[in-house]
Structure formats: C-alpha cells, structure tokens
Design an enzyme around this catalytic site. Structure first.
Site, PDB file in Angstrom:
ATOM      1  N   GLY A  19     -13.266  29.282 -28.957  1.00 15.73           N
ATOM      2  CA  GLY A  19     -14.699  29.015 -28.929  1.00 15.73           C
ATOM      3  C   GLY A  19     -15.392  29.796 -27.833  1.00 15.73           C
ATOM      4  O   GLY A  19     -15.009  29.715 -26.665  1.00 15.73           O
ATOM      5  N   ASP A  43     -13.138  33.351 -31.706  1.00 12.47           N
ATOM      6  CA  ASP A  43     -14.380  32.765 -32.216  1.00 12.47           C
ATOM      7  C   ASP A  43     -14.797  33.536 -33.455  1.00 12.47           C
ATOM      8  O   ASP A  43     -14.839  34.764 -33.444  1.00 12.47           O
ATOM      9  CB  ASP A  43     -15.502  32.808 -31.172  1.00 12.47           C
ATOM     10  CG  ASP A  43     -16.656  31.873 -31.530  1.00 12.47           C
ATOM     11  OD1 ASP A  43     -17.217  32.033 -32.630  1.00 12.47           O
ATOM     12  OD2 ASP A  43     -16.979  30.982 -30.722  1.00 12.47           O
ATOM     13  N   ASN A  53     -30.867  30.384 -25.639  1.00 14.83           N
ATOM     14  CA  ASN A  53     -31.430  29.522 -24.605  1.00 14.83           C
ATOM     15  C   ASN A  53     -30.368  28.846 -23.752  1.00 14.83           C
ATOM     16  O   ASN A  53     -30.689  28.184 -22.768  1.00 14.83           O
ATOM     17  CB  ASN A  53     -32.351  28.459 -25.230  1.00 14.83           C
ATOM     18  CG  ASN A  53     -31.585  27.422 -26.025  1.00 14.83           C
ATOM     19  OD1 ASN A  53     -30.458  27.664 -26.452  1.00 14.83           O
ATOM     20  ND2 ASN A  53     -32.201  26.272 -26.234  1.00 14.83           N
ATOM     21  N   LYS A  67     -19.522  36.879 -31.173  1.00 13.55           N
ATOM     22  CA  LYS A  67     -19.622  36.158 -29.900  1.00 13.55           C
ATOM     23  C   LYS A  67     -18.457  36.507 -28.979  1.00 13.55           C
ATOM     24  O   LYS A  67     -18.645  36.750 -27.778  1.00 13.55           O
ATOM     25  CB  LYS A  67     -19.636  34.644 -30.147  1.00 13.55           C
ATOM     26  CG  LYS A  67     -20.955  34.116 -30.670  1.00 13.55           C
ATOM     27  CD  LYS A  67     -20.945  32.589 -30.715  1.00 13.55           C
ATOM     28  CE  LYS A  67     -22.311  32.059 -31.133  1.00 13.55           C
ATOM     29  NZ  LYS A  67     -22.351  30.583 -31.128  1.00 13.55           N
ATOM     30  N   CYS A 156      -4.677  10.885 -31.219  1.00 12.52           N
ATOM     31  CA  CYS A 156      -4.151   9.542 -30.983  1.00 12.52           C
ATOM     32  C   CYS A 156      -5.249   8.488 -31.088  1.00 12.52           C
ATOM     33  O   CYS A 156      -4.973   7.329 -31.390  1.00 12.52           O
ATOM     34  CB  CYS A 156      -3.493   9.462 -29.605  1.00 12.52           C
ATOM     35  SG  CYS A 156      -1.769  10.011 -29.584  1.00 12.52           S
ATOM     36  N   CYS A 168     -26.182   4.794 -55.086  1.00 15.50           N
ATOM     37  CA  CYS A 168     -27.208   3.864 -55.552  1.00 15.50           C
ATOM     38  C   CYS A 168     -28.219   3.562 -54.448  1.00 15.50           C
ATOM     39  O   CYS A 168     -29.403   3.355 -54.721  1.00 15.50           O
ATOM     40  CB  CYS A 168     -26.570   2.573 -56.058  1.00 15.50           C
ATOM     41  SG  CYS A 168     -25.530   1.729 -54.857  1.00 15.50           S
TER      42      CYS A 168
END
Length: 638
Positions: A19, A43, A53, A67, A156, A168
């Site tokens: 990431g 990533d 930002n 990235k 866990c 519905c």
C-alpha cells in the site's frame, strides 16, 4: 538512534510495504528517514486528484501514474542512497506467493480493503513473517502486531462485513435514508444507465391499474419518438408515484408502518417551471465525469439540503443530460462517487423517495459519503500511525516481544490519553485461519447450489481466491488459472447443482474441506441441514458459525477505576481503512468484547459514516461527531 544494535537491525532489514496511499506515503518517508536501506512497495493503484490533499509525495503532474513508482522517486530525491523497489501490481497476483514473502524480515500493511488484508495475513502466516497491520478512518487509527504462534493473527477477531438489506425493505418499506440511497444507486441508476441484461430487483408498476403486471422493461424503455423531457417525466411519475400507489394497495403491509405518500411531478413542479428547467449550455463541460446540473439550476452549495422541488429539478435535468451528452455510455455505466452527475442523480432520487416515506432529506455532500462509503481522511492521523508502525517494526526486528504493543489513536482523550498502547492478545484457538478450527454451516442442502457456497461463503466470507472443495476424498470443485479447459468445464457443471445432488452428495453431517493453495490455507466446514430461515435476518438462507472469539474474562475493579474490560472496542469498515479502536489502559490486555451504554438514541455498528438522526436500530458508523454524554453509544468488537 537508540542504540548500535537497533541501528544495525534497521540497516540489515528487508521490508515489504503493501500500500502506497495515505498511510503508505507517510510510512515510506518515515522508514527512509529512520535509516531503512531496503524497502519494497506493492500497490496496484494510480494517483487521482482526490489523493493530493493527504498523500504528500504526489503532485498534480503525477495524476494517472503508479503510486508505488512515484512514491519511490519522490523519496529517493531526499534520501538517495537507499534501495526502494516498487511493484505496480495487485498483492494477490500469483507472483507474490509464500516464497516471495519469505525473503522479508517484516511486512507492513497500509491497505484499504478487507479482502487484501486477509490475503496478506495468510501469506505472512504461511511464510512465518511478522506482520504489522494498520488503518485509519478520520481521526481514528490503529497499529497492530501479528506474530505467528505468539499473538493473534489479523483474522483471530472477526471483522464486520458490509451491511446488507433485504430487497423487500429497499423496494417496498424503506425506513432510513440509507435504504433510499441503496435503492437510487443500486436499483434505479443501474436500471436506467447500467447493463440492461443484468437482473434488477426494481419492479415498477404501470399507471394502468388493469395491468399491474406490465413488464418493467416497457416503462424504462425510451420510445424512438420520445424526447428526453417526456421520458424523464414518465420515469418520475412511475417510480415515485404510480409504484407507491400500487404498494399502498396492500393494506397488510402498512398496518404497523407509516404509509408513504405518492409523489407526482405535477404536484411538485408547475408545468411552466418544468419547461424552464435547467440550462444545458451552462451544464456542459468537456470531461464527462465533470458534467454537473447544479450550476444551471443555481445550486452551488453541496452541503445545502435541497427541497423536494429542487431535488425534482435535479433529477429531471440529470436524466436529460445523461441522455443527450452521455448516450454512448448508457448501458455500461456503474455508479462512481467521482462522477459528479451520477452523485447528483442519486442524491435527487434518494431524497424524492425519502420525502415520500417521511424520511429526512440529506445534502449532496452527505449522500455522496453514504453512497461512496466515505469517511474523510485526515493527513495527521496517517502521519501518527506511520510513526507508530516504524516504532513497532523496530521492536519486531530486535525480537523485543515483551514490548510489542497494539496502539490505538483516538479522536477524543480517554484517561487523558489520545494514544492507547495495548499488549498483543494471544492467538484465538477457535480461529479457522491460524488454528484450523472447523466451521459450521447451516444450509438447506436440497435447494442451495454449490455456486451459492463457493461465491457467498468460501470467496466472500472466508476470503479465498482460488478454492478447492472436497467432500471426503472426492474433489467436487476447483478454481484456478492453470486448469485445463475440459477439467474446468466439468467442475463448472457442479456449480449449479444442489448440494444434495452433487456426485458426492453434501447433506447434513457432511464435512467439506476447503483449500486455497495460493494462500496455503485449509479449513473444514461441517454441514448442518436446515429447512427454514428468517428472510429478514438471514436473506442468504445460509448461516456460517463455529468461529468465535475467546470467552470474556472478568476483570476486578477497585475504587471505581476503569479496567480494560470496561473499555470499548470499535470496529469500523470504511472506504479507506478497516479500524479496530480499543481504548485500553497502557500495559493492559485488550478485551475481546465490550459494551458501553449511554442514554439516548444513537448506536454504532459497522458500515458507513453518515451524519443523521437514525433510530436505535441504526446500522451505520457515526464518526464525524462525538456523541454527547446523554447519548447511547454501543461499541462492539466483531
């Protein structure tokens, strides 16, 4: 630097970051400035304008680029003599297998979705590599440490799954604004602008009372001589007027519910105003995603709540703009929170429906947050969490197990503290991931297909990607890219068979063995046949259990002092992160389940961030405002 041994551990370490977003940018910068020499980043995302930002390694010129690669280049400008290896790829790709993970001393997660987190957790367990997990949502954040056999794994503690609502309720008896948003986004928007071949639960009655079963395609189909204005008025009256009139005919439905009020365009907007609606020239911009109806209608504040007439004008104008300016996209559109006109249309449709059912209206800003499942990110929180990740990483590299901490960042002080360090909890002996405890699945084996089990249970709830399913010694299903076509076709034939009709019948008392070789994970599911299910509470007609949290341990209290057993644990799922927030005292072990009751009418569960006045059965996470002391706040770790 704390010591020579610490400096040496940092210098020798080979670190994998997963990431490179809000947390990832801050983490990469902090790792580099802390002396780490060998960092790998995975990533799959590219940079968007909305990232700028808070993801400070990126600039406007980087929009559309990888990235991972841009983050590497940015950091090397101020720390040039280290090795940073970027991968613009999905961490679930087969290249990132157990052998790949084994080369690292520690894995640091900064992911934005539950599925990828579970995948990385399982690979770290299989590779026996320590995992430092993290997440932020607004002002809340967490850093947790997971060591195989020493601490609990990421799974866990059961994580919440996105809230689902019975069809519905969405189509007939909405009671909350979220129900109206789901209806507008997933049913009406999809029916008007999405794939016409996809099944859709939006049933719209005809205005002809003698033909209530008229197919919905006849209503949504625009005639060759029907101009967009006529078509818009027809859709408006049918979905907000005639359809609700037809629903009111069922008196039984409304015995204990507030009766809705059908809304017809003639009652909301005078014909003169309809004809003057909007100004397409003002609306049109070159970028389809930037098209907006608000300027042409004089609506400039996205945080302002539009009245019924304004919502009706936005609805008609947006529908007309889609037809006249984006006709080529109709039939393939899906809702995108970054598509301004899509957000405007969904906001207007949800508000008109909410008005009919006596539900408070919401602004475009709030509706976008609900529809896009957004909790606005805070850059400072990301920076704090990144620093805490590095602190725990250094402890892991030095095998300083006694000082490992799971640290939680709070929005408001608890015991005069905003950062709450907590000792890691022991592995959960009933965790199906790290302890291989059998699960129990209650299901009607005579009318549930293998496809239901594979798609709704194995892939969604258990998070497996390419599962193999065995009943005893018989392989009844296998998924994988390397299967030969005829073999894959044979397994596909089993998917639409009921469990009891499979070559190796699956009935009550049967045990299924599920294995994902890519994740090196195996688990067992005991099958229990059950005939009847509660359609409201169990819409999938399947109940997975057997996975439980460890039993609660009572903690003694003295002089009214709070202990960890009194502290709440919040679990939230947002667009950006999954967050466990455990407000516990330093040096104490966190409790697995706790409830804090306060008087009032708000409740926190798991799914979305939305300001509002929802009732005691609220299903939403309320993050933007701290509840007042006289409010009721239920916090539950799931």
């Amino acid at each position: 630097m704390g010591s020579d041994s610490e400096a040496e551990a940092i210098k020798r370490a080979k670190v994998l970051m997963v990431g490179a977003g809000g947390i990832g940018c801050e983490l990469l910068k902090t790792l580099a400035l802390s002396g780490f020499q060998d960092i790998h980043i995975i990533d799959m995302d590219t940079i968007e304008v909305s990232n700028l930002n808070r993801q400070f390694l990126f600039r406007q010129k980087h929009v559309g680029q990888s990235k991972a690669k841009v983050a590497r280049d940015a950091v090397l400008k101020f720390v040039p003599h280290i090795n940073i290896t970027p991968y613009h790829a999905n961490v679930k790709d087969p290249d990132f297998n157990v052998d790949f993970f084994k080369q690292f001393n520690v894995v640091l997660n900064g992911l934005d979705n539950l599925d990828a987190r579970r995948h990385v957790n399982r690979l770290c367990l299989a590779a026996e590599v320590p995992l430092v997990e993290s997440g932020t949502t607004g002002f809340l954040g967490q850093v947790t440490v997971h060591i195989k056999g020493r601490t609990e794994c990421y799974e866990c503690q059961q994580k919440p799954t996105p809230k689902t609502y019975p069809v519905c309720t969405i189509t007939s008896t909405p009671s909350k604004f979220i129900h109206c948003v789901v209806w507008a986004k997933d049913l009406l928007f999809a029916k008007l602008f999405g794939d016409k071949s996809q099944e859709n639960d939006l049933f719209v009655r005809s205005s002809d009372a003698s033909d209530l079963e008229k197919p919905m395609e006849d209503i949504f189909e625009r005639g060759p001589d029907e101009d967009p204005d006529q078509y818009g008025k027809k859709i408006y009256d049918h979905v907000f007027g005639y359809n609700i009139e037809a629903a009111l005919a069922n008196e039984e439905t409304w015995k204990s519910r507030r009766r809705p009020r059908p809304t017809f365009l003639r009652d909301v907007l005078p014909e003169k105003l309809i004809l003057q609606n909007g100004n397409l020239e003002k609306s049109c911009l070159t970028d389809d995603l930037s098209l907006s109806v608000m300027p042409s209608l004089g609506l400039n504040n996205p945080q302002e709540v539009w009245n019924l007439a304004e919502n009706s004008r936005v609805f008609l104008e947006a529908l007309q703009l889609f037809i006249e300016k984006r006709e080529k996209d109709i039939g393939s559109l899906t809702f995108d929170k970054d598509d301004q006109m899509a957000v405007e249309f969904v906001t207007a449709a949800a508000n008109i429906r909410a008005s009919s059912f006596g539900i408070p209206l919401h602004s475009l800003f709030d509706t976008k947050g609900i529809a896009g499942n957004i909790v606005h990110a805070v850059a400072t929180t990301n920076a704090i969490i990144a620093g805490l990740i590095v602190i725990e990483t250094i402890k892991v590299l030095q095998a300083d197990f006694e000082n490992y901490r799971m640290t939680y960042c709070l929005e408001h002080p608890s015991s005069k503290m905003l950062l709450m360090p907590v000792e890691p909890f022991e592995p959960n002996k009933s965790c199906y991931v790290c302890s291989e405890t059998p699960l129990l699945l209650e299901v009607n084996t005579r009318n549930t297909t293998l496809r239901d089990i594979v798609e709704k249970i194995i892939k969604v709830k258990l998070g497996m990607n390419q599962p193999m399913v065995m009943q005893g010694t018989t392989l009844i299903y296998e998924d994988g890219d390397d299967l030969e076509e005829d073999v894959a076709a044979n397994y596909a034939l089993n998917l639409d068979k009921n469990l009891a009709d499979l070559p190796a019948p699956v009935t009550g008392g049967t045990m299924l063995t599920i294995e994902d070789f890519r994740q090196e994970l195996k688990c067992h599911i005991n099958i229990k046949h059950r005939d009847d299910f509660d359609e409201e509470k169990e819409p999938d007609r399947m109940v997975l259990s057997g996975w439980t949290a460890p039993e609660k341990v009572d903690t003694a209290k003295s002089n009214g002092a709070s202990t960890s057993a009194d502290r709440p644990i919040i679990t939230e799922v947002t667009e950006s992160k999954v967050v466990d927030v455990a407000a516990a005292m330093p040096g104490t072990k966190r409790k697995l389940s706790a409830t804090l009751e306060r008087k009032g009418n708000q409740e926190v569960h798991e799914v979305l961030s939305v300001p509002g006045n929802d009732d005691d059965d609220d299903d939403l996470v309320l993050l933007d405002d701290c509840p007042e002391p006289n409010k009721k706040l239920r916090l539950q770790h799931l």
